[in-house]
Design a protein around this motif. Sequence first.
Motif, mmCIF file in Angstrom:
data_model
loop_
_atom_site.group_PDB
_atom_site.id
_atom_site.type_symbol
_atom_site.label_atom_id
_atom_site.label_comp_id
_atom_site.label_asym_id
_atom_site.label_seq_id
_atom_site.Cartn_x
_atom_site.Cartn_y
_atom_site.Cartn_z
ATOM 1 N N TRP A 108 -16.075 -9.072 6.956
ATOM 2 C CA TRP A 108 -15.681 -8.753 5.576
ATOM 3 C C TRP A 108 -14.753 -9.835 5.047
ATOM 4 O O TRP A 108 -14.823 -10.224 3.881
ATOM 5 N N LEU A 158 -21.389 2.831 -0.758
ATOM 6 C CA LEU A 158 -20.193 2.075 -1.162
ATOM 7 C C LEU A 158 -18.948 2.606 -0.470
ATOM 8 O O LEU A 158 -18.107 1.841 0.006
ATOM 9 N N ALA A 159 -18.830 3.922 -0.402
ATOM 10 C CA ALA A 159 -17.666 4.527 0.255
ATOM 11 C C ALA A 159 -17.644 4.181 1.739
ATOM 12 O O ALA A 159 -16.585 3.847 2.297
ATOM 13 N N SER A 161 -19.105 1.567 3.184
ATOM 14 C CA SER A 161 -18.843 0.133 3.303
ATOM 15 C C SER A 161 -17.361 -0.168 3.126
ATOM 16 O O SER A 161 -16.786 -0.957 3.893
ATOM 17 N N TYR A 162 -16.746 0.453 2.133
ATOM 18 C CA TYR A 162 -15.304 0.250 1.932
ATOM 19 C C TYR A 162 -14.538 0.731 3.156
ATOM 20 O O TYR A 162 -13.654 0.038 3.661
ATOM 21 N N ARG A 163 -14.899 1.904 3.639
ATOM 22 C CA ARG A 163 -14.228 2.482 4.815
ATOM 23 C C ARG A 163 -14.321 1.525 5.992
ATOM 24 O O ARG A 163 -13.347 1.306 6.707
ATOM 25 N N SER A 165 -14.764 -1.693 5.853
ATOM 26 C CA SER A 165 -14.050 -2.948 5.592
ATOM 27 C C SER A 165 -12.552 -2.832 5.864
ATOM 28 O O SER A 165 -11.894 -3.828 6.115
ATOM 29 N N VAL A 166 -12.014 -1.622 5.825
ATOM 30 C CA VAL A 166 -10.584 -1.411 6.068
ATOM 31 C C VAL A 166 -10.342 -0.604 7.336
ATOM 32 O O VAL A 166 -9.251 -0.092 7.555
ATOM 33 N N THR A 172 -9.376 7.351 7.180
ATOM 34 C CA THR A 172 -9.746 7.982 5.916
ATOM 35 C C THR A 172 -10.727 9.129 6.092
ATOM 36 O O THR A 172 -11.552 9.386 5.235
#
Length: 190
Positions: A108, A158-159, A161-163, A165-166, A172
């Motif tokens: 990422w 998207l959620a 992928s974001y999860r 990436s962090v 979360t």
Amino acid sequence: MRRTGKKDDPSARERILVAAEELFAESGFEATPTSRIAALAKVPKGLVHYYFQKKQDLLAALVERLPDEHIEPAHVVVPGDVAASLRRLVAELDARNRASTLLSHLLWREADTHPSVKEALQSRFVTVVDQVRAVIQAASTAALPLTRVETAAELLALAVSYRHSVARYADTDETMDREVDFIAAALCAR
């Protein structure tokens, strides 16, 4: 392209990849010289170049090490329960990501400067969208409008992928459960 002629040492190649993954994640691709990779892998610098002619080849090899994202819907679908099915899918995707959290973070981080990494991450995103769509359709007992299914699939992907990436920085689970519930409720709303 790897040269031929020397006897291959798979353990040395693996040590080089592990060292590169760690150092790229720590310092970034550009700031990591191959000499540091060789030192951490405990191999001569020339052996790094034997297996990977350019440093970019190391990054490409790391992209290939990402776990497979394909999950058969039958393994996660709870017939008639879209929310439970999506939670099971997310749990499976998370488990696969946990196997490579450092690698995922590294990729990422490097996606903006390395087109091959960006392409690999975009391809993985499309795979996740396809997975979510298939699970929604398999779990739903009613015919859902295709545009609604597509929007829900992209939103959850998207959620996820974001999860991922962090993943190194945040837990979360509760947030993801709320997002899954929201998406499932919106899908099933009349």
